[in-house]
Design a protein around this motif. Structure first.
Motif, short mmCIF file in Angstrom:
data_model
loop_
_atom_site.label_atom_id
_atom_site.label_comp_id
_atom_site.label_asym_id
_atom_site.label_seq_id
_atom_site.Cartn_x
_atom_site.Cartn_y
_atom_site.Cartn_z
N HIS A 21 -0.35 -3.59 15.84
CA HIS A 21 1.05 -3.19 15.67
C HIS A 21 1.68 -2.74 17.00
CE1 HIS A 21 0.32 -2.33 11.11
NE2 HIS A 21 0.05 -3.58 11.46
N ILE A 68 6.39 -4.92 10.59
CA ILE A 68 5.39 -3.86 10.62
C ILE A 68 5.89 -2.64 9.85
CG2 ILE A 68 4.24 -2.22 12.17
CD1 ILE A 68 4.13 -4.65 14.20
N ASN A 69 7.18 -2.36 9.94
CA ASN A 69 7.75 -1.24 9.19
C ASN A 69 7.67 -1.49 7.68
OD1 ASN A 69 9.33 1.30 9.01
ND2 ASN A 69 10.85 -0.08 8.12
N SER A 70 8.01 -2.70 7.26
CA SER A 70 8.02 -3.02 5.83
C SER A 70 6.63 -3.24 5.26
CB SER A 70 8.87 -4.27 5.58
OG SER A 70 10.22 -4.01 5.89
N PRO A 72 3.24 -1.87 6.40
CA PRO A 72 2.50 -1.04 7.35
C PRO A 72 1.03 -1.42 7.52
CG PRO A 72 3.24 0.24 5.43
CD PRO A 72 3.82 -1.12 5.30
N ASP A 73 0.48 -2.20 6.60
CA ASP A 73 -0.90 -2.67 6.76
C ASP A 73 -0.95 -4.13 7.24
OD1 ASP A 73 -0.02 -3.90 4.42
OD2 ASP A 73 -1.89 -3.53 3.31
N GLY A 97 -0.08 -8.66 4.22
CA GLY A 97 0.32 -7.26 4.20
C GLY A 97 0.87 -6.88 2.85
N GLN A 99 3.82 -4.82 0.91
CA GLN A 99 5.19 -4.38 1.16
C GLN A 99 5.39 -2.95 0.66
OE1 GLN A 99 8.28 -6.68 -0.70
NE2 GLN A 99 9.84 -5.88 0.70
N ARG A 100 5.86 -2.08 1.56
CA ARG A 100 6.11 -0.68 1.22
C ARG A 100 7.58 -0.29 1.34
NH1 ARG A 100 2.05 -0.15 -1.80
NH2 ARG A 100 0.05 -0.17 -0.79
N SER A 101 8.38 -1.09 2.06
CA SER A 101 9.81 -0.83 2.17
C SER A 101 10.54 -2.16 2.19
CB SER A 101 10.12 0.02 3.41
OG SER A 101 9.78 -0.67 4.59
N TRP A 103 12.33 -5.60 2.90
CA TRP A 103 12.28 -6.59 3.96
C TRP A 103 13.41 -7.57 3.66
CZ3 TRP A 103 11.46 -7.64 8.62
CH2 TRP A 103 11.34 -8.94 9.08
#
Length: 151
Positions: A21, A68-70, A72-73, A97, A99-101, A103
């Motif tokens: 990252h 990377i923000n959306s 994080p893994d 990855g 998704q946590r936020s 995109w």
């Protein structure tokens, strides 16, 4: 000019930094005016369309940081790298990855995607990446993330 082996090592280092990252580190492997093209990338707005074409230092870094923000893994697996002494490099990469936020217009549902990508690099005479182009199946990623869009 660099050898095929050196060109391969440069691209492998790029993906090592991506996996870590390190967006600034990825950009440092590119020339100051390196071209960037992600043809599948589009975000449609009410009065404009944002496309993944421009320069690494502007469009590329923003897309990488956003991913990377959306996700994080976010990670990648280098399946193959083929290079020549003329600065041409093709890499088959798996990127995945969770998704946590948001995109773009894809709202997070905690789902994971895992999709093959094809990257084409051009290494310049200065030994830095002069261009990055990548292709993938955007529809497959959207489906994996649970985002089904109807025009």
């Amino acid at each position: 000019m660099m050898t095929a082996k050196q060109n391969t090592a440069l691209v492998e280092e790029f993906f090592d930094r991506y996996r870590g990252h390190d967006v600034q580190g990825m950009a440092e492997l590119c020339s100051i005016n390196a071209d960037f093209s992600y043809p599948p990338f589009e975000l449609w707005g009410k009065q404009r369309v944002l496309r993944g074409d421009g320069k690494v230092g502007t469009v590329g870094k923003a897309i990488w940081a956003g991913l990377i923000n959306s996700f994080p893994d976010l990670t990648n697996v280098v399946h193959s790298v083929t290079a020549n002494d003329d600065g041409d490099v093709v890499a088959q990469i798996g990127i995945s990855g969770t998704q946590r936020s948001p995109w773009g217009y894809v709202l997070p549902q905690g789902k994971t995607y895992d999709e093959p990508h094809l990257f084409i690099f051009r290494i310049g005479e200065d030994g830095l990446i002069a261009s990055v182009t990548a292709y993938w199946n955007n529809g497959a990623i959207s489906r994996q993330l649970g985002h089904l869009e109807v025009d």
